[in-house]
Design an enzyme around this catalytic site. Sequence first.
Site, PDB file in Angstrom:
ATOM      1  N   LYS A  55       0.856  -1.204   0.000  1.00 14.67           N
ATOM      2  CA  LYS A  55       0.000   0.000   0.000  1.00 14.67           C
ATOM      3  C   LYS A  55       0.885   1.246   0.000  1.00 14.67           C
ATOM      4  O   LYS A  55       0.638   2.197  -0.752  1.00 14.67           O
ATOM      5  CB  LYS A  55      -0.876  -0.006   1.246  1.00 14.67           C
ATOM      6  CG  LYS A  55      -1.553   1.321   1.552  1.00 14.67           C
ATOM      7  CD  LYS A  55      -2.431   1.267   2.791  1.00 14.67           C
ATOM      8  CE  LYS A  55      -1.704   1.527   4.057  1.00 14.67           C
ATOM      9  NZ  LYS A  55      -1.397   2.912   4.402  1.00 14.67           N
ATOM     10  N   ASN A  56       1.925   1.215   0.839  1.00 10.28           N
ATOM     11  CA  ASN A  56       2.702   2.438   1.059  1.00 10.28           C
ATOM     12  C   ASN A  56       3.758   2.704  -0.006  1.00 10.28           C
ATOM     13  O   ASN A  56       4.436   3.726   0.041  1.00 10.28           O
ATOM     14  CB  ASN A  56       3.331   2.408   2.462  1.00 10.28           C
ATOM     15  CG  ASN A  56       2.253   2.543   3.539  1.00 10.28           C
ATOM     16  OD1 ASN A  56       1.093   2.848   3.242  1.00 10.28           O
ATOM     17  ND2 ASN A  56       2.605   2.267   4.775  1.00 10.28           N
ATOM     18  N   CYS A  90      -5.009   7.894   9.100  1.00 10.32           N
ATOM     19  CA  CYS A  90      -5.292   7.340  10.427  1.00 10.32           C
ATOM     20  C   CYS A  90      -5.077   8.396  11.514  1.00 10.32           C
ATOM     21  O   CYS A  90      -4.121   9.143  11.483  1.00 10.32           O
ATOM     22  CB  CYS A  90      -4.348   6.174  10.714  1.00 10.32           C
ATOM     23  SG  CYS A  90      -4.826   4.670   9.904  1.00 10.32           S
ATOM     24  N   ARG A 141      -0.179  14.448  12.725  1.00 11.41           N
ATOM     25  CA  ARG A 141       0.216  14.256  11.326  1.00 11.41           C
ATOM     26  C   ARG A 141       0.411  15.563  10.551  1.00 11.41           C
ATOM     27  O   ARG A 141      -0.233  15.839   9.548  1.00 11.41           O
ATOM     28  CB  ARG A 141      -0.780  13.353  10.608  1.00 11.41           C
ATOM     29  CG  ARG A 141      -1.231  12.195  11.372  1.00 11.41           C
ATOM     30  CD  ARG A 141      -0.910  10.833  11.114  1.00 11.41           C
ATOM     31  NE  ARG A 141      -0.146  10.303  10.080  1.00 11.41           N
ATOM     32  CZ  ARG A 141      -0.526   9.266   9.341  1.00 11.41           C
ATOM     33  NH1 ARG A 141      -1.734   8.804   9.466  1.00 11.41           N
ATOM     34  NH2 ARG A 141       0.286   8.736   8.439  1.00 11.41           N
ATOM     35  N   ASP A 193       4.384   0.480  12.216  1.00 12.64           N
ATOM     36  CA  ASP A 193       3.174  -0.171  11.681  1.00 12.64           C
ATOM     37  C   ASP A 193       3.028  -1.614  12.157  1.00 12.64           C
ATOM     38  O   ASP A 193       2.017  -2.247  11.880  1.00 12.64           O
ATOM     39  CB  ASP A 193       3.175  -0.139  10.143  1.00 12.64           C
ATOM     40  CG  ASP A 193       3.087   1.277   9.620  1.00 12.64           C
ATOM     41  OD1 ASP A 193       3.313   1.474   8.408  1.00 12.64           O
ATOM     42  OD2 ASP A 193       2.821   2.188  10.417  1.00 12.64           O
ATOM     43  N   ARG A 241      -8.689  -0.565   4.450  1.00  8.90           N
ATOM     44  CA  ARG A 241      -7.818   0.434   3.834  1.00  8.90           C
ATOM     45  C   ARG A 241      -6.458  -0.166   3.485  1.00  8.90           C
ATOM     46  O   ARG A 241      -5.779   0.305   2.575  1.00  8.90           O
ATOM     47  CB  ARG A 241      -7.615   1.620   4.794  1.00  8.90           C
ATOM     48  CG  ARG A 241      -8.898   2.375   5.123  1.00  8.90           C
ATOM     49  CD  ARG A 241      -8.597   3.584   5.948  1.00  8.90           C
ATOM     50  NE  ARG A 241      -7.400   4.206   5.427  1.00  8.90           N
ATOM     51  CZ  ARG A 241      -6.492   4.827   6.192  1.00  8.90           C
ATOM     52  NH1 ARG A 241      -6.676   4.908   7.487  1.00  8.90           N
ATOM     53  NH2 ARG A 241      -5.427   5.371   5.678  1.00  8.90           N
TER      54      ARG A 241
HETATM   55  C1  EPZ Z   1       4.037   6.877   6.296  1.00  8.33           C
HETATM   56  O1  EPZ Z   1       3.256   7.872   6.935  1.00  8.33           O
HETATM   57  C2  EPZ Z   1       3.131   5.653   6.206  1.00  8.33           C
HETATM   58  N1  EPZ Z   1       1.926   5.988   5.450  1.00  8.33           N
HETATM   59  C3  EPZ Z   1       2.731   5.203   7.609  1.00  8.33           C
HETATM   60  O2  EPZ Z   1       1.966   4.004   7.472  1.00  8.33           O
HETATM   61  C4  EPZ Z   1       3.997   4.897   8.403  1.00  8.33           C
HETATM   62  O3  EPZ Z   1       3.632   4.531   9.724  1.00  8.33           O
HETATM   63  C5  EPZ Z   1       4.875   6.161   8.442  1.00  8.33           C
HETATM   64  O4  EPZ Z   1       5.193   6.551   7.075  1.00  8.33           O
HETATM   65  C6  EPZ Z   1       6.166   5.958   9.209  1.00  8.33           C
HETATM   66  O5  EPZ Z   1       6.884   4.957   8.672  1.00  8.33           O
HETATM   67  C7  EPZ Z   1       1.966   5.971   4.098  1.00  8.33           C
HETATM   68  O6  EPZ Z   1       2.977   5.693   3.491  1.00  8.33           O
HETATM   69  C8  EPZ Z   1       0.672   6.282   3.384  1.00  8.33           C
HETATM   70  P1  EPZ Z   1       6.143  10.183   8.370  1.00  8.33           P
HETATM   71  P2  EPZ Z   1       3.772   9.420   6.953  1.00  8.33           P
HETATM   72  O7  EPZ Z   1       6.107  11.411   7.575  1.00  8.33           O
HETATM   73  O8  EPZ Z   1       4.492   9.704   5.703  1.00  8.33           O
HETATM   74  C9  EPZ Z   1       6.205  13.553  11.704  1.00  8.33           C
HETATM   75  C10 EPZ Z   1       0.090   2.627   7.784  1.00  8.33           C
HETATM   76  O9  EPZ Z   1      -0.429   2.099   8.784  1.00  8.33           O
HETATM   77  N2  EPZ Z   1       6.064  14.506  10.598  1.00  8.33           N
HETATM   78  O10 EPZ Z   1       7.290   9.223   8.205  1.00  8.33           O
HETATM   79  O11 EPZ Z   1       2.632  10.261   7.349  1.00  8.33           O
HETATM   80  C11 EPZ Z   1       4.973  12.678  11.889  1.00  8.33           C
HETATM   81  O12 EPZ Z   1       4.011  13.334  12.694  1.00  8.33           O
HETATM   82  C12 EPZ Z   1       0.568   4.061   7.859  1.00  8.33           C
HETATM   83  O13 EPZ Z   1       0.249   2.059   6.666  1.00  8.33           O
HETATM   84  C13 EPZ Z   1       6.170  15.868  10.885  1.00  8.33           C
HETATM   85  O14 EPZ Z   1       6.376  16.263  12.034  1.00  8.33           O
HETATM   86  O15 EPZ Z   1       4.798   9.347   8.177  1.00  8.33           O
HETATM   87  C14 EPZ Z   1       5.553  11.460  12.576  1.00  8.33           C
HETATM   88  O16 EPZ Z   1       5.697  11.740  13.952  1.00  8.33           O
HETATM   89  C15 EPZ Z   1       0.352   4.673   9.228  1.00  8.33           C
HETATM   90  N3  EPZ Z   1       6.021  16.750   9.866  1.00  8.33           N
HETATM   91  C16 EPZ Z   1       6.938  11.334  11.947  1.00  8.33           C
HETATM   92  O17 EPZ Z   1       7.240  12.619  11.388  1.00  8.33           O
HETATM   93  C17 EPZ Z   1       5.798  16.352   8.574  1.00  8.33           C
HETATM   94  O18 EPZ Z   1       5.693  17.218   7.685  1.00  8.33           O
HETATM   95  C18 EPZ Z   1       7.026  10.290  10.837  1.00  8.33           C
HETATM   96  O19 EPZ Z   1       5.996  10.589   9.915  1.00  8.33           O
HETATM   97  C19 EPZ Z   1       5.695  14.958   8.304  1.00  8.33           C
HETATM   98  C20 EPZ Z   1       5.839  14.052   9.331  1.00  8.33           C
END
Ligand code: EPZ
Length: 424
Positions: free
Chosen positions: A22-23, A116, A121, A306, A398
């Site tokens: 998915k990701n 989610c 986020r 995850d 999802r």
């Molecule tokens: C991706 O989410 C995945 N989703 C998530 O999978 C996964 O858990 C996550 O990466 C971490 O590996 C998809 O690919 C669709 P991040 P993403 O940006 O990109 C903070 C699932 O269950 N952050 O790596 O949203 C954020 O709040 C989902 O399949 C900022 O502060 O995650 C978090 O604490 C859930 N500012 C950390 O960074 C930003 O602009 C990591 O988030 C972006 C992120």
Amino acid sequence: MNKLYIEGNKKLNGNVLISGSKNAALPILFMTILTKEKIEISNIPKLTDISIAIKILRSLGIKIVNKNKTLYIDPSVINISCPSYNLTNKIRASIWMLSPLLTRFGKAKIFFPGGCKIGCRPINLHLKGLIELGAKIVENENYIIASIQKPLQGKYIYMEKVSVGATITIMSAAILARGLTIIDNAAKEPEIIDVAKFLNTLGANITGSGSNKIYIKGVLKLHGGFHKIIPDRIETGTFLIAAAISQGLITCYNTEPKHLTNVLKKLSETGAKIQTGKDWIKLDMKEKKPKSVNISTSPYPGFPTDMQSQFTLLNSISSGKSVIIENIFENRFSYVTELIKMGAKIEIKNNYIICKGIPKLYAKNLFSTDLRGSATLILAGCIAKGITVVNNIHHFKRGYESFLKKLNKLGANIQYINNNFSIF
Ligand code: EPZ
């Protein structure tokens, strides 16, 4: 029907074919906006998040034909409309259309993404990266408007926090920028590598993906191409946990063991026997009681956030005490109260939980709140004593293709029931 009826005390055994990631598929779908030539993408998982992404792209005017998990995409004609709020706001992945639309049209307007509810986020790192490359960003409470007066200019960008999403946004903006962009402290997930591989197939010049420094040399334009999505490492891990919690034996095929090194190490620590081949992983927990393990989530190649909820379930019926620390998202324990309802002995502190294993969980009427938590509650129902009902099951659809069919083939007995059914 938004409820499941799950018979307990099951042992889950057999073979399961893992679907596409998915990701990886979600960002790759939005990257098709960057070219006007035809693209073919295979191994696309059948998921609600994917169908929402396809609806968003079609609303932009992109032609997409979906045949046997392969998408035939013609992005030659795109209107610069702003995709509807109620589509954009359904998935986190819609943020990944911002930079391709900006690059293609010099401006873009999108509503804030959804996803989610596992934390607030933010998208500040996505926007900060675009600004560093020369974009102008205006935000109001509902949407973002990005614009450029001249082509984006390659830059050295240090990510103050490792972010999968922001790494992809910046990488996709740098593809057609002028000059070299270096993303330092980049996310290293296998999905990032797959996105980079896809973009290079279209003619981009990306090196270093999978390391903490990604180099992108801007090119003038992209062409079409063919890509096959990598296997879903989290679906794989979820089915391995299904064997571990039910003293079963499951082999996952069409998967990539090297994407799960840390998860397999932790599963071995529980006492499971793990065997791997080129594209398969076998977990044998027959007649064995798992030992609990401590977990601390971190960006890849660390332990994946995850897989956090699935390991909490394993720990809740394993021998011994364990601590699970969630370092990525600030609100990813909402499923724990449901496990406690089933009898699990878990204490929730701020960003960690303390778990004391018990021999058996008891069936209850459960409410899921997010994707991975819902899959965990369904697995909990498969091993609990009695009949479990899980509500709000739209969450698991999802991210898990044919999840119930695959579980029932392994020996589970899970049925959909209508909303007025109740046994509690
Ligand atoms: C991706 O989410 C995945 N989703 C998530 O999978 C996964 O858990 C996550 O990466 C971490 O590996 C998809 O690919 C669709 P991040 P993403 O940006 O990109 C903070 C699932 O269950 N952050 O790596 O949203 C954020 O709040 C989902 O399949 C900022 O502060 O995650 C978090 O604490 C859930 N500012 C950390 O960074 C930003 O602009 C990591 O988030 C972006 C992120």
